[in-house]
Write an enzyme that holds these catalytic residues in place. Structure first.
Site, short mmCIF file in Angstrom:
data_model
loop_
_atom_site.label_atom_id
_atom_site.label_comp_id
_atom_site.label_asym_id
_atom_site.label_seq_id
_atom_site.Cartn_x
_atom_site.Cartn_y
_atom_site.Cartn_z
N ARG A 46 33.17 -14.53 -4.41
CA ARG A 46 33.32 -13.88 -3.40
C ARG A 46 34.29 -14.80 -2.68
O ARG A 46 35.12 -13.78 -1.55
CB ARG A 46 31.61 -14.07 -2.83
N ASP A 99 23.74 -6.59 12.53
CA ASP A 99 24.35 -7.25 10.78
C ASP A 99 25.28 -8.48 11.89
O ASP A 99 25.87 -8.08 12.60
CB ASP A 99 24.91 -6.48 10.22
#
Length: 289
Positions: free
Chosen positions: A32, A141
């Site tokens: 990632r 978020d």
């Protein structure tokens, strides 16, 4: 990446996001963060770690956190929470908030927006029951990137096929080439905010219903306890908390108790002790078929 560098990243991510990584997740971190390094003109992960250690690059730090905390979502995920919303929570709120005709819903860790939009669709399907009501849905978020996608409400064919019945796709979306966009009226129902659950979120106000699904599993026990206790302070005694299928309040806090027979659904302790849930569960059935 050396073991020492990985240990630094584990500490960095826990402090910034609450994410707890095990020793066997180094491959995930590397996969990632390589794109993050490339995007920022950094040749190696070791150089990326050195930049984080030096500090002073808030954009890079945020990019690393967002890359590691972005989780997938899809419409009507797990189905059961939305059945609970339509058959238990909504009827309860319609009764208990009849005088104010208002309802406030918070979707924590809303990711790319499918959960709040699914709730919006449930409300649209029950429009005759909530006509004239003031209903606020807040989706939060940690990641700015996923929030931008959520605001746009644009999804691929693959994304809309995951959990969204075809009749609802045609009713609430418009096709744009190979993509589908949520109709403006439904997009306008959701308020999006960037929020880190590790930080103070009392400024959001009080909520009748809180969806906090599939996020606590990434935290250590003390962080789970802290978040649940702070959520409890933002809810009325007759509110509802929805957790993911693999999550529970048991052993963490006595501020909530499970609603008997309803997986993943909780109420503040006082309401649960009043045994209101069995009566509420008699509401009419709901189907996404």
């Amino acid at each position: 990446m050396t073991p020492t560098e990985y240990e630094f990243l584990k500490r960095f991510l826990k402090e910034r996001s609450g994410l707890v990584l095990s020793d066997d997740k180094q491959y995930l971190v590397e996969s990632r963060l390589v794109p993050v390094a490339r995007k920022n003109g950094i040749d190696t992960l070791s150089a990326l770690v050195m930049s984080l250690q030096r500090g002073g690059n808030a954009m890079l730090a945020n990019a690393v956190v967002e890359a590691m905390t972005t989780n997938e979502s899809f419409f009507f995920r797990d189905k059961t929470p939305f059945e609970h919303f339509t058959n238990i929570m909504m009827p309860a709120m319609l009764e208990k908030r009849a005088s104010t005709r208002s309802m406030k819903i918070w979707c924590a860790a809303a990711s790319t927006g499918q959960e709040p939009y699914s709730l919006g669709i449930c409300l649209k399907e029950a429009a005759h029951k909530v006509a004239g009501w003031r209903i606020r849905i807040v989706g939060t978020d940690l990641s700015s990137e996923v929030l931008e996608k959520a605001k746009a409400g644009i999804y691929s064919q693959f994304e809309v096929q995951r959990g969204l019945p075809i009749q609802m796709l045609l009713k609430y979306f418009s096709q744009q080439g190979d993509l589908w966009q949520i109709n403006p009226e439904l997009r306008a129902m959701i308020e999006w905010r960037k929020l880190n659950l590790l930080e103070n979120f009392s400024h959001l106000g009080e909520f009748d219903i809180v969806f906090c699904r599939n996020v606590l599993i990434y935290f250590d026990q003390q962080t789970k306890i802290d978040i649940l206790q702070r959520i409890a302070k933002m809810m009325p005694e007759d509110g509802f908390l929805v957790l993911g299928a693999a999550e529970t309040v048991v052993g963490l806090t006595d501020a909530f108790q499970p609603v008997p027979g309803q997986r993943g659904l909780y109420q503040p302790k006082q309401a649960a002790e009043a045994k209101a849930a069995p009566r509420l569960a008699m509401a009419s059935s709901f189907s996404l078929k």
